[in-house]
Design a protein around this motif. Structure first.
Motif, short mmCIF file in Angstrom:
data_model
loop_
_atom_site.label_atom_id
_atom_site.label_comp_id
_atom_site.label_asym_id
_atom_site.label_seq_id
_atom_site.Cartn_x
_atom_site.Cartn_y
_atom_site.Cartn_z
N GLU A 166 44.28 40.85 37.01
CA GLU A 166 44.89 41.35 38.50
C GLU A 166 45.27 39.75 39.07
O GLU A 166 46.46 39.86 39.52
N LEU A 167 44.47 39.06 39.38
CA LEU A 167 44.77 38.32 40.83
C LEU A 167 44.20 36.45 39.60
O LEU A 167 44.17 35.72 40.17
N LEU B 143 37.33 32.93 44.44
CA LEU B 143 38.41 33.79 45.25
C LEU B 143 38.14 33.63 46.88
O LEU B 143 36.69 32.91 47.18
N ALA C 210 44.34 40.33 46.90
CA ALA C 210 43.69 42.62 46.81
C ALA C 210 43.45 42.37 47.86
O ALA C 210 43.13 41.33 48.95
N ALA D 75 43.37 32.83 44.71
CA ALA D 75 43.48 34.16 45.14
C ALA D 75 42.78 34.57 46.46
O ALA D 75 41.67 33.80 46.59
N VAL E 89 39.69 42.53 39.41
CA VAL E 89 39.90 41.54 40.45
C VAL E 89 40.38 40.30 38.94
O VAL E 89 41.93 39.02 39.26
N PRO F 174 48.36 35.24 45.08
CA PRO F 174 47.60 37.00 44.55
C PRO F 174 46.73 37.24 45.73
O PRO F 174 45.99 36.31 45.83
N ASP G 223 48.01 42.84 45.14
CA ASP G 223 49.16 42.61 43.48
C ASP G 223 47.92 44.14 43.41
O ASP G 223 47.58 44.27 42.25
#
Length: 649
Positions: free
Chosen positions: A635-636, A447, A498, A417, A632, A496, A519
């Motif tokens: 959601e990711l 990430l 952020a 993500a 994080v 995804p 997201d």
């Protein structure tokens, strides 16, 4: 496999551990003083109770060229080198003390005490005395006719009234002539013309002439910065200098009767502001502007003799150190290992605190002239970073000049993500290490992190016009295009996303959400309704400088404010704000949270009661990282595919 071995830490645990390490590490802040007897480094040290305390740490050079720490002054905040030691400022027992400290750390000598704060420490040419500016706290109930006496009201009649002043009234700045031999200080009482106020800055142009910073706040909200010239032995003899072309701040006295200032051009129609190094002499003629090559926004920080001015300036990924030769009007860069945070100049050498997005602060002393190596003094400790980064210069269609982004990737494996971090400001950049908005805890979670430098970022002078007064159509549009360009290049378009940022960066996170469909969105202290912010901010004059009067130019403010429905329903949003914030009213976050909830957004809000505009206390930063990194992970992180249940036999 050893069945008794503990399980490997999860990615989330690795990110939390890294954030925890950053929150407990002492933070080198600035080179406070540099002279014959060594240097003083300002270091902020986290405490067990979640705060941080300032310290001044003395480093002395040994004959072999190595530097070693000696004594430490707790609660020390400012310092000035003087023969045989340092004048230091520290807080103790609810008061501010100005003390003379010998270089060997011996007993201090008290020079001045004040219940308020200290602004400037200005050494008088010839030695033996310094000028010190102080400001005490005022009291409520003060009114010209005592009509409010006995109440807790704080009264004002001008447009420069602020909520911070209402919470803690500040008295007028006082000027003291302080002998270094410990004899009694002598107050200086300059005549301040009506409509002006001292700013607390001071510098000597000559042995007799003291230049005091002054400001004029106009009825329509604009603030200008200039100078008052005071003859120390004839206090009623004052002159003023206010220029139509440049505001003057941050004085740096030189050895030749000139004082260098950072000059900022005031607002003229739709022309963006620029910054220059400026020179002012004791005659108070109009400032001499020293334009630099390639539009660099240089800031004076010291002198290398009477005809060479030393400045910092940002160019692309770094803030560099430059020497300006006044005789031939040339600028020469001084090599530095990374971006310059702060520097002090002494006897042809520079004590420079540097860092980079992947390198914690380090202090080095070296020559201003090439050919001789620098000497390492000290570096901040931090765990090894869990990834790598590269700098990507970017060209956006329709944008004047280049902009850029930093891309941080995990050391091993493919990121699952992307987290985008937007800096505050807007006149800032990602040139140096950040203890607060640090990318590496997110990288430790597997990430990719993109550090975006959109128009109005320092170091990209050609792109300033694209962003000036065009926050949504210029800056946000460019930032979204920069993010998509990086994601496409790294193969992350379908992963995804952020968006995060503080202050102006929080504004960008929510504004670009309309274009990027993230997201998760995370903001702190974001200015969103620009009219409300300009009217309620303690620095409303800065908004007026860019966008104009909020009543006359209301449509421009509204066009650049957050769209009514910036985030699609179902998106998770984390909003936070410090209740003591005087720059962006905390109600900006409260009303945005309420509006998002009404629109079906999964909004959460946290107000930090002890914080002002930035989130600065280590305990609060630690809690913020736990909150955000957990979101994080929720959601990711890719969800495991549902496994069908087995058929009964």
């Amino acid at each position: 496999m050893n069945p008794t071995a503990p399980p490997a830490p999860t990615r989330l645990a690795q990110g939390l551990a890294l954030a925890e390490a950053y929150c407990t590490e002492p933070r080198p802040k600035e080179v406070a003083a540099y002279g014959d007897d060594g240097l003083l480094l300002r270091v902020d040290v986290p405490t067990r109770h979640g705060a941080e305390h300032p310290h001044l740490v003395h480093y002395r050079r040994h004959p072999d060229g190595t530097w070693h720490a000696g004594w430490t002054l707790p609660w020390g905040t400012q310092a000035l080198p003087v023969p045989g030691g340092y004048v230091c400022v520290r807080r103790a027992d609810g008061r501010t003390l100005v003390e003379l400290r010998p270089a060997d750390g011996g007993p201090e000598q008290l020079l001045l005490t004040t219940p308020g704060r200290v602004g400037a420490l200005a050494p008088r040419p010839g030695g033996g005395q310094i000028a010190v500016t102080t400001s005490t706290f005022g009291g409520p109930g003060e009114h010209p006719q005592d009509l409010l006496a006995g109440s807790d009201a704080v009264w004002a009649e001008g447009s420069d009234m602020t909520l911070s002043y209402a919470k803690q009234p500040q008295g007028e700045w006082q000027v003291h002539l302080v002998p270094l031999d410990g004899t009694d200080p002598r107050p200086l009482t300059p005549h301040v013309p009506a409509g002006l106020a001292l700013s607390g800055e001071a510098a000597w142009a000559t042995q007799a002439t003291l230049l005091l910073g002054a400001q004029r706040h106009h009825r329509h909200g604009v603030r200008n910065f200039g100078l008052l010239s005071l003859t120390a032995d004839h206090e009623d003899a004052t002159r003023e200098l206010f220029s139509d072309d440049v505001d003057l701040c941050y004085p740096v006295p030189g050895p030749g009767g000139q004082v260098a200032y950072l000059g900022t051009t005031p607002r003229h129609d739709n022309t963006p502001i620029t910054q220059f190094a400026c020179l002012v002499g004791e005659e108070l003629h109009q400032p001499v502007l020293l334009a630099a090559a390639d539009g660099l926004w240089q800031r004076p920080i010291g002198w290398d003799g009477p005809r060479r001015l030393v400045c910092t300036a940002e160019s692309g990924p770094r803030r560099g150190l430059y020497v300006h030769d006044l005789d031939d009007a040339t600028w020469r860069p001084v090599p530095a290992r990374a971006s310059v945070i702060t520097a002090r100049i002494h006897d042809g050498r520079a004590a420079v605190l540097t860092s980079a997005p992947d390198t914690p602060p380090a202090l080095e002393v070296g020559p201003l002239h090439p050919g001789r190596p620098g000497e390492h003094v000290v570096a901040a400790e931090a765990p090894p970073r869990p990834g790598r980064l590269h700098y990507r210069r970017q060209r956006v269609p329709g944008l004047d000049g280049d902009v850029a982004s930093w891309v941080c990737l995990p050391q091993n494996g493919t990121p699952h993500a992307t987290v985008v971090l937007y800096h505050g400001g807007p006149f800032q950049s990602w040139a140096e290490w950040s203890w607060r908005w640090n990318p590496w805890p997110f990288v430790a979670c597997g990430l990719a992190v993109v550090l975006v430098e959109p128009p109005l970022s320092l170091g990209y002078p050609d792109a300033v016009r694209t962003g000036w007064r065009q926050w949504r159509g210029g800056i946000a549009a460019s930032a979204a295009a920069q993010v998509e360009s990086v994601r496409a290049a790294e193969g992350l378009l379908d992963s995804p996303l952020a968006l995060m940022g503080g202050s102006f960066g929080g504004y960008l996170a929510l504004t670009t959400a309309d274009l990027l469909n993230p997201d998760l969105v995370v903001t702190h202290a974001a200015p969103l309704d620009l009219t409300q912010v300009a009217e309620g901010s303690d620095v409303g004059w800065q908004w007026i400088r860019e966008f104009g009067d909020p009543t006359e130019w209301r449509p421009l403010y509204q066009i650049n404010s957050l769209a009514p429905r910036p985030v699609r329903p179902g998106t998770r949003v984390l909003l936070s704000h410090g209740l003591q914030d005087g720059l962006v009213p905390p109600t900006e976050t409260l009303r945005t949270h309420r509006a998002l909830v009404r629109q079906g957004v999964r909004s959460e809000v946290a107000f930090f009661r002890s914080e002002a505009h930035p989130l600065s206390r280590p305990g609060n930063i630690r809690a913020w990282y736990r909150w955000v990194l957990s979101a994080v992970a929720d959601e990711l992180t890719p969800k495991e595919a549902d496994t069908p249940a087995e058929e009964p036999r």
